[in-house]
Enzyme design. Structure first.
Site, PDB file in Angstrom:
ATOM      1  N   ASP A  42       2.974  -4.831   8.035  1.00  0.00           N
ATOM      2  CA  ASP A  42       1.625  -4.075   7.949  1.00  0.00           C
ATOM      3  C   ASP A  42       0.370  -4.750   7.942  1.00  0.00           C
ATOM      4  O   ASP A  42       0.265  -5.612   7.132  1.00  0.00           O
ATOM      5  CB  ASP A  42       1.709  -3.344   6.568  1.00  0.00           C
ATOM      6  CG  ASP A  42       0.428  -2.433   6.291  1.00  0.00           C
ATOM      7  OD1 ASP A  42      -0.546  -2.499   6.957  1.00  0.00           O
ATOM      8  OD2 ASP A  42       0.287  -1.848   5.351  1.00  0.00           O
ATOM      9  N   CYS A  85      -4.887   2.593  -3.704  1.00  0.00           N
ATOM     10  CA  CYS A  85      -3.489   2.983  -3.215  1.00  0.00           C
ATOM     11  C   CYS A  85      -2.249   1.888  -3.191  1.00  0.00           C
ATOM     12  O   CYS A  85      -1.725   1.856  -2.449  1.00  0.00           O
ATOM     13  CB  CYS A  85      -3.635   3.237  -1.555  1.00  0.00           C
ATOM     14  SG  CYS A  85      -4.794   4.541  -1.292  1.00  0.00           S
ATOM     15  N   LYS A 104     -10.616  -0.597  10.179  1.00  0.00           N
ATOM     16  CA  LYS A 104     -10.718  -2.146   9.531  1.00  0.00           C
ATOM     17  C   LYS A 104     -10.644  -3.179  10.325  1.00  0.00           C
ATOM     18  O   LYS A 104     -10.735  -4.267   9.934  1.00  0.00           O
ATOM     19  CB  LYS A 104      -9.292  -2.073   8.832  1.00  0.00           C
ATOM     20  CG  LYS A 104      -8.997  -1.026   7.728  1.00  0.00           C
ATOM     21  CD  LYS A 104      -7.603  -1.404   6.848  1.00  0.00           C
ATOM     22  CE  LYS A 104      -7.259  -0.148   6.124  1.00  0.00           C
ATOM     23  NZ  LYS A 104      -8.020   0.124   4.748  1.00  0.00           N
ATOM     24  N   GLN A 115      -4.648  -5.092   6.873  1.00  0.00           N
ATOM     25  CA  GLN A 115      -5.700  -6.193   6.288  1.00  0.00           C
ATOM     26  C   GLN A 115      -5.687  -7.372   6.749  1.00  0.00           C
ATOM     27  O   GLN A 115      -6.617  -8.305   6.381  1.00  0.00           O
ATOM     28  CB  GLN A 115      -5.498  -6.100   4.803  1.00  0.00           C
ATOM     29  CG  GLN A 115      -5.435  -5.005   4.074  1.00  0.00           C
ATOM     30  CD  GLN A 115      -7.142  -4.435   4.040  1.00  0.00           C
ATOM     31  OE1 GLN A 115      -8.026  -5.257   4.240  1.00  0.00           O
ATOM     32  NE2 GLN A 115      -7.220  -3.318   3.514  1.00  0.00           N
ATOM     33  N   HIS A 117       1.136  -1.175   0.181  1.00  0.00           N
ATOM     34  CA  HIS A 117       0.129   0.043   0.158  1.00  0.00           C
ATOM     35  C   HIS A 117       0.790   1.224   0.096  1.00  0.00           C
ATOM     36  O   HIS A 117       2.048   1.097   0.383  1.00  0.00           O
ATOM     37  CB  HIS A 117      -0.891  -0.080   1.334  1.00  0.00           C
ATOM     38  CG  HIS A 117      -1.936   0.939   1.244  1.00  0.00           C
ATOM     39  ND1 HIS A 117      -1.588   2.221   1.720  1.00  0.00           N
ATOM     40  CD2 HIS A 117      -3.373   0.835   1.039  1.00  0.00           C
ATOM     41  CE1 HIS A 117      -2.708   2.949   1.685  1.00  0.00           C
ATOM     42  NE2 HIS A 117      -3.649   2.006   1.333  1.00  0.00           N
TER      43      HIS A 117
HETATM   44  N1  PMP Z   1      -1.618  -0.759   4.611  1.00  0.00           N
HETATM   45  C1  PMP Z   1      -2.775  -1.584   3.849  1.00  0.00           C
HETATM   46  C2  PMP Z   1      -2.378  -3.028   3.676  1.00  0.00           C
HETATM   47  C3  PMP Z   1      -4.075  -0.951   3.658  1.00  0.00           C
HETATM   48  O1  PMP Z   1      -4.878  -1.655   3.245  1.00  0.00           O
HETATM   49  C4  PMP Z   1      -4.155   0.165   4.278  1.00  0.00           C
HETATM   50  C5  PMP Z   1      -5.465   0.984   4.111  1.00  0.00           C
HETATM   51  N2  PMP Z   1      -6.333   0.894   2.769  1.00  0.00           N
HETATM   52  C6  PMP Z   1      -3.273   1.047   4.755  1.00  0.00           C
HETATM   53  C7  PMP Z   1      -2.197   0.427   4.929  1.00  0.00           C
HETATM   54  C8  PMP Z   1      -3.330   2.584   5.486  1.00  0.00           C
HETATM   55  O2  PMP Z   1      -4.200   2.415   6.469  1.00  0.00           O
HETATM   56  P1  PMP Z   1      -4.721   3.701   6.993  1.00  0.00           P
HETATM   57  O3  PMP Z   1      -5.315   4.525   5.868  1.00  0.00           O
HETATM   58  O4  PMP Z   1      -6.071   3.179   8.046  1.00  0.00           O
HETATM   59  O5  PMP Z   1      -3.899   4.377   7.631  1.00  0.00           O
END
Ligand code: PMP
Length: 423
Positions: free
Chosen positions: A217, A382, A243, A220, A140
């Site tokens: 990270d 993203c 999430k 997910q 991401h």
């Molecule tokens: N890493 C991953 C794998 C994600 O899916 C996301 C959110 N789509 C993020 C980081 C970023 O998370 P946040 O916007 O809640 O900071």
């Protein structure tokens, strides 16, 4: 299948669970809402909404300044949530020797802020010219851009491991990129776009053998299966509350105590100091507060604690099996559509279906599904480098959670069929 597994399937009642989510019970475009955008954000059970409302109705005050009863109550609830998170981070097996300590749980605004904290506080004091940061093509942007920024500031170099056509990490290529120059490995445990579950325990083992520090990270991952950061042996682990059935604007950075201790603070201000003086200099407080400058998102932290406690009452193995059964139904239906190209078919992936419909743009597909009350996400999610790797502008992504039902899968497939007949 064992007798226990069978009884778990019977015990898992997605309909009963979804009744705890008032938002799901509404019509969109005159049809019952089918919410399949769970990878972007999950909905919140009543228990979480209520915990936040209760806090604001009864206990709100600033924390850690305990001169009165409300401040004491707010602080107690806030710090209790930290202990709940610590327990959650070892898969709910808290109290066991080797569990996560409260010093190792830093509250952040979310995954993004957690990674930025590590990139700045750890990265700027540990990376130098020629040092390597090893990422993957499926990260991401939150796990790419902070490293690009710290690389630009320190002279460190970013290496990127490839993704196979199936959406799996090319572990052989990743391993070949690992060397004594690798100082930091950052990897997503589960891809938000592909659903791929990466072999992070093995990655940590290999990275440690090469002398690298590892950030995982977990944005997910944590909502799909229990995670034990000690078992993974991760140095840093980050996730977001929103999430995980919790509020937006709050998240967690887990860090190994020795690493956090050695890191300078990132943001400065109240809460993170021991003493501030113009003449004698400023000293910082200890962990975890050293990394929590300013008034925290108290209600968010309490809501996150409530989400974790709510999840503690769910049979997670049964929930995971339910999600897998939903995914199987989706996969079977999509595989039968010859104008659908699926992006990400890694074995063992979580319940995420990314795909393209021949001759149409993902945005149009998403809009036409929305007109039928079906919420999916479209675009690059993203993960622009991943889109570049597959040579596509984006995908349509349906992402499932434990409260989704087989009826909803069928509604989604019927809706998609309608879109196919339009486009
Ligand atoms: N890493 C991953 C794998 C994600 O899916 C996301 C959110 N789509 C993020 C980081 C970023 O998370 P946040 O916007 O809640 O900071």
């Amino acid at each position: 299948m064992s007798a226990r597994a069978v009884s778990n399937i019977a015990a898992f009642d997605a309909l009963a669970i979804r009744r705890e989510f008032p938002i799901l019970d509404q019509a969109v475009a005159g049809k019952p809402l089918v919410y399949l955008d769970n990878a972007a954000s999950t909905q919140k059970p009543e228990a979480v909404v209520e915990a936040i409302a209760h806090y604001y109705r009864n206990d709100h005050s600033n924390v850690h300044r305990g001169a009165h009863a409300l401040a004491d109550r707010a602080t107690e609830a806030f710090e209790q949530a930290r202990m709940d998170v610590a327990n959650f981070l070892v898969g709910g097996k808290g109290g066991v020797k080797g569990g996560v300590k409260r010093e190792e749980v830093i509250f952040t605004r979310g995954t993004t802020e957690g990674i930025n904290l590590v990139a700045n506080a750890w990265g700027r004091s540990n990376l130098g010219a020629g040092d390597e940061i090893l990422l993957t093509e499926m990260e991401h942007h939150a796990n790419i851009v902070p490293w690009q920024m710290v690389a630009a500031a320190t002279g460190a170099v970013i290496r990127v491991a490839p993704v196979l056509d199936s959406g799996e990490l090319d572990l052989t290529a990743w391993t070949a990129l690992l060397s004594e120059r690798t100082r930091l490995v950052a990897m997503t445990q589960v891809s938000n776009t592909l659903g791929t579950v990466n072999p992070v325990a093995e990655v940590v083992k290999r990275a440690h053998a090469a002398g690298a520090v590892v950030l995982i990270d977990g944005a997910q991952a944590v909502n799909h299966f229990p995670v034990d950061v000690r078992e993974l042996d991760a140095d840093f682990y980050v996730f977001s509350g929103h999430k995980l059935f919790g509020p937006t604007g709050v998240g967690v950075l887990y860090g190994r105590e020795a690493l956090l201790d050695a890191m300078p603070p990132w943001q400065g201000g109240g809460e993170m100091i021991e003493r501030v003086s113009f003449s004698k200099g400023t000293t910082y407080t200890g962990l975890p507060w050293k990394f929590e400058a300013g008034t925290p998102h108290i209600a968010g932290v309490i809501g996150l604690g409530a989400a974790i406690n709510w999840l503690g009452g769910i049979d997670r193995e049964a929930a995971a099996r339910h999600e897998q059964a939903l995914l199987e139904r989706v996969d079977t239906a999509l595989a039968a559509m010859n104008d659908i190209t699926r992006i990400g078919v890694a074995p063992g992936r979580v319940a995420v279906a990314s795909f393209l419909l021949a001759g149409s743009h993902p945005t149009d597909v998403g809009m036409l599904l929305d007109q039928q009350g079906i919420a999916v996400r479209t675009g690059h999610h993203c993960t622009m480098p991943l889109m570049e790797r597959f040579g596509i502008p984006g995908t349509v992504r349906a992402s499932f959670s434990l409260y989704n039902t087989f009826d909803e899968v069928d509604r989604f497939i019927e809706g998609l069929d309608k879109v196919r007949s339009f486009l």
